[in-house]
Every structure is written in C-alpha cells, then in structure tokens.
Write a protein that holds these residues in place. Structure first.
Motif, short mmCIF file in Angstrom:
data_model
loop_
_atom_site.label_atom_id
_atom_site.label_comp_id
_atom_site.label_asym_id
_atom_site.label_seq_id
_atom_site.Cartn_x
_atom_site.Cartn_y
_atom_site.Cartn_z
N UNK A 182 0.82 -1.22 0.00
CA UNK A 182 0.00 0.00 0.00
C UNK A 182 0.85 1.27 0.00
N UNK A 183 2.16 1.11 -0.19
CA UNK A 183 3.09 2.25 -0.25
C UNK A 183 2.91 3.17 0.97
N UNK A 184 3.00 2.57 2.16
CA UNK A 184 2.82 3.31 3.40
C UNK A 184 4.16 3.57 4.07
N UNK A 185 4.25 4.72 4.71
CA UNK A 185 5.44 5.06 5.49
C UNK A 185 5.00 5.82 6.73
N UNK A 186 5.86 5.93 7.74
CA UNK A 186 5.49 6.66 8.95
C UNK A 186 4.97 8.07 8.65
N UNK A 187 3.85 8.40 9.25
CA UNK A 187 3.24 9.71 9.03
C UNK A 187 2.07 9.68 8.06
N UNK A 188 2.00 8.63 7.22
CA UNK A 188 0.88 8.52 6.27
C UNK A 188 -0.42 8.23 7.02
N UNK A 189 -1.52 8.59 6.38
CA UNK A 189 -2.84 8.31 6.95
C UNK A 189 -3.58 7.33 6.07
N UNK A 190 -4.36 6.46 6.71
CA UNK A 190 -5.08 5.42 5.98
C UNK A 190 -6.43 5.20 6.65
N UNK A 191 -7.45 4.89 5.82
CA UNK A 191 -8.79 4.67 6.36
C UNK A 191 -9.01 3.17 6.57
N UNK A 192 -9.44 2.82 7.77
CA UNK A 192 -9.74 1.43 8.12
C UNK A 192 -11.09 1.40 8.81
N UNK A 193 -12.02 0.63 8.25
CA UNK A 193 -13.36 0.49 8.82
C UNK A 193 -14.01 1.86 9.07
N UNK A 194 -13.82 2.75 8.12
CA UNK A 194 -14.49 4.05 8.18
C UNK A 194 -13.83 5.07 9.08
N UNK A 195 -12.69 4.73 9.67
CA UNK A 195 -11.98 5.67 10.54
C UNK A 195 -10.57 5.90 10.02
N UNK A 196 -10.06 7.09 10.28
CA UNK A 196 -8.73 7.45 9.80
C UNK A 196 -7.67 7.15 10.86
N UNK A 197 -6.60 6.49 10.42
CA UNK A 197 -5.48 6.16 11.31
C UNK A 197 -4.19 6.69 10.71
N UNK A 198 -3.26 7.00 11.58
CA UNK A 198 -1.94 7.45 11.13
C UNK A 198 -0.93 6.34 11.34
N UNK A 199 -0.09 6.11 10.34
CA UNK A 199 0.96 5.11 10.45
C UNK A 199 2.04 5.65 11.37
N UNK A 200 2.20 5.02 12.51
CA UNK A 200 3.20 5.47 13.49
C UNK A 200 4.54 4.83 13.23
N UNK A 201 4.52 3.60 12.69
CA UNK A 201 5.77 2.92 12.42
C UNK A 201 5.60 1.77 11.44
N UNK A 202 6.71 1.36 10.85
CA UNK A 202 6.73 0.23 9.91
C UNK A 202 7.72 -0.80 10.44
N UNK A 203 7.25 -2.03 10.63
CA UNK A 203 8.12 -3.10 11.12
C UNK A 203 9.00 -3.59 9.99
N UNK A 204 10.30 -3.58 10.21
CA UNK A 204 11.20 -4.12 9.20
C UNK A 204 10.93 -5.61 9.02
N UNK A 205 11.25 -6.14 7.85
CA UNK A 205 10.93 -7.53 7.51
C UNK A 205 11.42 -8.49 8.59
N UNK A 206 10.51 -9.35 9.04
CA UNK A 206 10.85 -10.34 10.06
C UNK A 206 10.90 -11.75 9.50
N UNK A 207 10.26 -11.96 8.34
CA UNK A 207 10.22 -13.29 7.75
C UNK A 207 9.04 -14.12 8.21
N UNK A 208 8.18 -13.56 9.08
CA UNK A 208 7.00 -14.28 9.55
C UNK A 208 5.75 -13.54 9.09
N UNK A 209 4.79 -14.29 8.57
CA UNK A 209 3.59 -13.70 8.00
C UNK A 209 2.80 -12.88 9.01
#
Length: 225
Positions: A117-144
């Motif tokens: 979804x091309x998201x980075x810290x600070x971006x905003x995204x709508x989930x279930x009709x509400x707006x959320x801000x991306x606070x952080x992105x977890x670096x790849x862990x290898x687990x789904x």
C-alpha cells in the motif's frame, strides 16, 4: 538463572486459544474466532490467580479481525502496545523511537503491508471508516503474522468490531527457571477450562538447550578455576 530469565522474556512461549469456532491463521496456529468461541478480557486477572503467578512475565492479549484497504483484505491485530512491544523485542520499527508507544488512532504496519500500500510513517489510511496514522513500519521479520498485519490499539479494534471485551488469543512469556512450564500450563488449564493452553515446544526446546549450554560452560569454568 539470569540467562534463563532473559531468554524466557524474549518472546512468547505460551498461547491461550479458544477451544473451537471459526478459524484464522496466526503464526502457523489455527485460532477460533467464531461467535461465542472467543476469549474474554476477564481471563487475564484470572491468570494471575494461579499458584505460580510470579512466572507470568508478560501477558499480551490480542483480537484478530479482517479489514480492507483500497479493496484489498488485510489482517488487523488489536494489541496492548506496551505489552506487545515488550514481548516483541526483536522488532525493528521505522518511525517509532525506543520507549515510544502508539496512541489509540495510530497503527504499526508490517513490511509487506507497507510495500503493497506504499505506506510510510506519518501517512494516513482509512480502516473500517476511521482514519489512522501510520506510526511505524516493522522491518521484515520473515514471519507472515508480523509482515502481513496491521497492529492497532486493542480497545480501538474492540470498539470497531463491537466486541468490548473480546479476544482471539493471549500470548504470554513465562519464566520457567523456578517452575516447569508444564506446571504453569496445567494450572492455567484448571483456571481456564474453556480454553486451550499450549506451550510452544520449539521455543521451549531452544531455551532449554541454550540454558544447558550455559550450565555446562559454568561447570567447565569452575573446574578450571
């Protein structure tokens, strides 16, 4: 003892799951999520009434739900961030400083979610009709369950799902040095008969092998001295 305790606190070694219902996959474990088959927040205080309650180092409750972003389904994981961040010490999170905890309308996204979804810290995204801000992105862990999930405040997701006290599972880090985890598991099963209490065998075997190596090393050093 110090080595053992540090290992025990590095991630969960025990899961509490519903006995049945519909299913979702989380970390290779099939979890019941059907109506009437979920866990409840009231179970957490009950956990602390077991005989060896001092072994319960971290308890991290979770609610799993299905969300949608731009027409694509995503896994939503409601967590209590202070406990979850203590449990997942290996997470490397872009945008979240050490000691910081996301607020109710902030989320942490897995690496695959961020990429799709091309998201980075600070971006905003709508989930279930509400707006959320991306606070952080977890670096790849290898687990789904980490890379393909969106983590949000547990109370917020419970409200969105109209499940004010509902849980899908409870992860726990149990200190096993003074009490075998089998004893803790048995005690929890007695206190929570409507659940499945499962010790993560791979984690336990790795822990026991490491502790044994340190024990043997200690004996070897003491013989040399």
């Amino acid at each position: 003892e110090d080595v053992s305790n540090k290992i025990d606190q590095f991630g969960s070694n025990l899961l509490i799951l519903p006995k049945g219902g519909e299913t979702l996959s989380f970390g290779g474990v099939t979890i019941g999520t059907g109506s009437g088959q979920e866990l409840d927040m009231s179970m957490i205080p009950t956990m602390y009434t077991i005989e060896n309650n001092e072994t319960l180092a971290i308890i991290s409750p979770k609610l799993l739900a299905e969300g949608e972003i731009l027409g694509k389904k995503v896994l939503l994981v409601g967590v209590e961030f202070p406990e979850e961040l203590r449990l997942k010490k290996w997470w490397q999170i872009q945008g979240l400083a050490k000691g910081q905890v996301p607020e109710a309308k902030e989320i942490i996204v897995g690496s695959d979610v961020a990429r799709i979804f091309d998201l980075k810290p600070g971006d905003k995204v709508e989930i279930k009709g509400q707006e959320f801000q991306v606070r952080g992105v977890i670096e790849t862990t290898g687990s789904m369950e980490n890379d393909q999930a969106i983590f949000m405040d547990l109370g917020t997701l419970q409200s969105l799902e109209n499940k004010p006290t509902g849980l899908s599972l409870i992860e726990a880090a149990v200190l096993c040095y003074t009490c075998p985890i089998e004893d803790v598991t048995t005690q929890l099963r007695e206190k929570l008969p409507e659940t499945r209490v499962t010790a993560l065998q791979a984690t336990l075997e790795s822990r026991d092998n490491t502790v044994e190596q340190f024990r043997l090393l200690g004996i070897f050093i003491s013989l040399i001295l």
